[in-house]
Structures are given as structure tokens and as C-alpha cells.
Design an enzyme around this catalytic site. Structure first.
Site, short mmCIF file in Angstrom:
data_model
loop_
_atom_site.label_atom_id
_atom_site.label_comp_id
_atom_site.label_asym_id
_atom_site.label_seq_id
_atom_site.Cartn_x
_atom_site.Cartn_y
_atom_site.Cartn_z
N ALA A 83 28.56 4.72 86.34
CA ALA A 83 27.90 5.72 87.17
C ALA A 83 26.40 5.73 86.90
O ALA A 83 25.97 5.47 85.77
CB ALA A 83 28.46 7.12 86.89
N THR A 125 32.16 14.92 85.40
CA THR A 125 31.21 15.77 84.67
C THR A 125 31.38 17.23 85.05
O THR A 125 31.82 17.55 86.16
CB THR A 125 29.77 15.34 85.01
OG1 THR A 125 28.85 16.30 84.47
CG2 THR A 125 29.55 15.23 86.51
N ASP A 126 31.02 18.12 84.12
CA ASP A 126 31.07 19.55 84.43
C ASP A 126 30.02 19.94 85.46
O ASP A 126 30.10 21.02 86.04
CB ASP A 126 30.89 20.38 83.16
CG ASP A 126 29.58 20.14 82.43
OD1 ASP A 126 28.80 19.26 82.86
OD2 ASP A 126 29.32 20.83 81.43
N GLU A 127 29.06 19.05 85.73
CA GLU A 127 28.00 19.38 86.68
C GLU A 127 28.52 19.53 88.11
O GLU A 127 27.82 20.08 88.97
CB GLU A 127 26.88 18.35 86.62
CG GLU A 127 26.15 18.36 85.29
CD GLU A 127 24.89 17.52 85.29
OE1 GLU A 127 24.13 17.56 86.28
OE2 GLU A 127 24.66 16.81 84.30
N TYR A 153 22.92 13.74 91.98
CA TYR A 153 23.83 13.15 90.99
C TYR A 153 25.16 13.89 90.98
O TYR A 153 26.23 13.28 91.14
CB TYR A 153 23.21 13.19 89.59
CG TYR A 153 24.24 13.07 88.50
CD1 TYR A 153 25.02 11.91 88.38
CD2 TYR A 153 24.48 14.11 87.60
CE1 TYR A 153 25.99 11.80 87.39
CE2 TYR A 153 25.44 14.00 86.62
CZ TYR A 153 26.19 12.85 86.52
OH TYR A 153 27.17 12.75 85.55
N LYS A 157 29.07 12.68 92.10
CA LYS A 157 30.24 12.72 91.22
C LYS A 157 31.32 13.62 91.81
O LYS A 157 32.51 13.31 91.73
CB LYS A 157 29.84 13.22 89.83
CG LYS A 157 28.95 12.27 89.06
CD LYS A 157 29.65 10.95 88.73
CE LYS A 157 30.73 11.10 87.68
NZ LYS A 157 31.35 9.80 87.32
N TYR A 210 11.59 21.36 79.70
CA TYR A 210 11.51 21.96 81.02
C TYR A 210 11.42 23.49 80.94
O TYR A 210 12.17 24.13 80.17
CB TYR A 210 12.72 21.59 81.86
CG TYR A 210 12.68 20.20 82.45
CD1 TYR A 210 11.58 19.77 83.18
CD2 TYR A 210 13.77 19.33 82.31
CE1 TYR A 210 11.55 18.51 83.75
CE2 TYR A 210 13.75 18.06 82.88
CZ TYR A 210 12.63 17.66 83.59
OH TYR A 210 12.61 16.42 84.14
#
Length: 336
Positions: A83, A125-127, A153, A157, A210
Site C-alpha cells: 500500500a 488501518t484504523d484511519e 489515503y 484503504k 503539526y
């Protein structure tokens, strides 16, 4: 048993290759990786001498190559780590994320349908769940949470996850999906938070953070993640999603300060920069399902794991320097 492991020269995939080839010496592991910028053959080079390991340089979107590989090798299991995964890059150039993360998944599953496998496992992914508010520490992502992606992204996914589940229902393909929280450990490409901070701190360079560094991530050691993936492949139920979380929530600023303290560096190196567009506030995973059904648990606390990880990077600065210089791209010489 014979496994196809895609993206096996990347961070999580290479750790999986080391773990699996050592744990199952009687099984065969074929690793395919396109060796794009984040794929590093140095991560798996020492596996060349193992009888149960084979490497192929190739792209999972190459249908002809994948079909030929399936026909020749006759895989029992397919584990898809391949990925594009860096959120910032997905904001700059979404198209490559859609191509690899969605169409690549389709190519693999079509080959699984055509040639037959015992299990296709999608590493997610948890995203895909989006984010949680900072002021609700009681809230956790579970497998029934709706998908609510925030970046190109995570959207790619999430799309791949939906495609995997659709293939399970429409074509009765035996599949499982794991969704993990933020990984850390050896071999992580120095574009992600922890290796960036370690590398810059060692060189006394400014460390960009950030916003105010308040964003919260749930950290899991890559070894614990891969043990969970192995358990799910072997014992998970077809068509099911399993969350793998670290139960180690930290703000980004806390992670940076922990690393600086371990290295004996000043917090004056911290430099706050403009926040990322659409930056998710908090990720936190509920792993109760995989713990109860499959008996999975973590072996690393964040405190022990981050110390071990920092020490690995300190002792492997040549690995980082090879990436900075671009020399790592020459680690694998394609055979004609």
C-alpha cells in the site's frame, strides 16, 4: 503451506517476513514488492539465505505477473501489506494511492478467485474510521463503527476494505481484514513521526510538529501487530474484520518529548508547524473482539517498545543514512 506476502519490503511487511520465516521454517514465503520509494530491500536482504523465502520485484497492479505467479506457486494464503501509506503524499497526489490500494487489491483477489486459496487477508488501518474527539477518552473504534475516511489515503484503504467484503459476499472468497493502530518499530521509513524525530534529534536538527502536537494516536509495536495478523489468518472467521490496537494513546507532542528524553536531547529542538489539512484528532481502537475470540494480546508496553525502537535506530544509523543518500535503492539488482 505457501504464502504470498505483498509489500514485504516495507516497514510492517518486512517485520512480518522476519517473524513468519523464523516462526514457520517448514512453510514457504514468497515476497513481492515493487520497491517504490518506501520499499527497502535492505529490510529483508538477510532472508535471502533462508530456504523458505523467495523475493520477487513486481507490482501488484500487474495482472499478468500476478496471474503467472499464482499459477506457478499455487499459494495457500495471500497477505496484502502492499500500500501507499503516507497521508501527506496522498494529499499531494491521490491517484497513485487509488491505483495501488484499490486496483492492486482487486488484481490480487481476482487471482485468488481464479486459482483458489485458503485465505486472503487484507491489512488495513484504523484511519478508515475517521477520528474521535479529544474530549471523549471513553470512545473507541470497534469493528461496527461506520467508515468515515478523512484523507485520500484512508479513503483508498476504506475502498479496498469494502471491495474485499464485497468479494467475500458475491464470490464467496475466504477473506479476513485487520485494522491496526499506529505501528512503530524497526525498519520504519523515515518519513513517519517516530523515525523522523529520532533521526533529526540525533543530528540536532529542528523537529517539526503539526499544530500544537495535541493529536492523539494509539501506538502498537509492529511485532504485536504481526502476531495478531498471523492469528487472524490461521483462526479468524471468514468475512470478519478484526481491530488490533495498542491501548497506548499518546499525543504527538508526548511521543516527541519521550524520544528526546531518551536520547538526552533538548526540547528546544521542537518546532511547531502549520497543521496538516483535515488532520484527524484522535485514533483509539477497541481490540476486544480479537482478544476474546482469538486470544491475542500485546507483549510490548509503549514504554519498553519505544526504548527498544529508539535504540534500534541509534544502532542502525547506516540504514537511515542509506535512505537519505538514496543508496538503498541499489540494494536489489533486478535480474534479466
Amino acid at each position: 503451506m505457501k504464502y504470498l506476502v505483498t509489500g514485504g519490503a516495507g516497514f510492517i511487511g518486512s517485520n512480518f517476513m522476519h517473524y513468519m520465516t523464523e516462526t514457520y521454517p517448514d512453510d514457504m514465503f514468497v515476497c513481492i514488492d515493487a520497491l517504490t520509494y518506501a520499499g527497502n530491500y535492505n529490510n529483508i536482504k538477510e532472508l535471502e539465505n533462508r530456504d523458505n523465502f523467495k523475493f520477487i520485484c513486481g507490482d501488484i497492479t500487474d495482472k499478468e505477473l500476478i496471474n503467472k505467479l499464482f499459477e506457478t506457486e499455487k499459494f495457500d494464503y495471500v497477505v496484502n501489506f502492499a500500500a501507499e501509506s503516507h497521508v501527506d503524499n496522498s494529499i499531494k497526489n491521490p491517484s497513485i494511492f487509488l491505483t495501488t490500494n484499490i486496483l492492486g487489491t482487486q488484481v490480487l483477489m481476482d487471482a485468488c478467485r481464479k486459482y483458489g486459496i485458503k485465505r486472503y487477508h487484507q491489512v488495513s488501518t484504523d484511519e478508515v474510521y475517521g477520528d474521535l474527539p479529544l474530549d471523549r477518552p471513553d470512545l473507541l473504534f470497534n469493528e461496527n463503527n461506520p467508515i468515515k475516511a478523512s484523507s485520500p489515503y484512508s479513503a483508498s484503504k476504506a475502498s479496498a476494505d469494502l471491495l474485499v467484503l464485497a468479494y467475500a459476499r458475491t464470490f464467496n472468497l475466504p477473506v479476513t481484514i485487520s485494522r491496526c493502530s499506529n505501528n512503530y518499530g524497526p525498519y520504519q521509513f523515515p518519513e513517519k513521526l517516530i523515525p523522523v524525530v529520532i533521526s533529526k534529534a540525533l543530528n540536532n536538527e529542528p523537529i517539526p510538529v503539526y499544530g500544537k502536537g495535541e493529536n492523539v494516536r494509539d501506538w502498537i509495536h509492529v511485532h504485536d501487530h504481526n502476531v495478531g495478523v498471523d492469528l487472524i489468518i490461521k483462526n479468524g472467521k471468514n468475512g470478519q474484520v478484526y481491530n488490533l490496537g495498542g491501548h497506548s494513546e499518546r499525543t504527538n507532542l508526548d511521543v516527541v518529548k519521550t524520544i528526546l528524553k531518551h536520547l538526552g536531547k533538548s526540547e528546544d529542538l521542537i518546532t511547531f508547524v502549520t497543521d496538516r489539512p483535515g488532520h484527524d484528532l484522535r485514533y483509539a481502537i477497541d481490540s476486544k473482539k480479537v482478544e476474546d475470540e482469538l486470544g491475542w494480546n500485546r507483549t510490548y508496553t509503549f514504554e519498553d517498545g519505544i526504548k527498544e525502537t529508539i535504540d534500534w535506530y541509534v544502532n542502525n544509523q547506516e540504514w537511515i543514512n542509506n535512505i537519505k543518500s538514496g543508496e538503498y535503492k541499489n540494494a536489489y539488482n533486478k535480474q534479466d
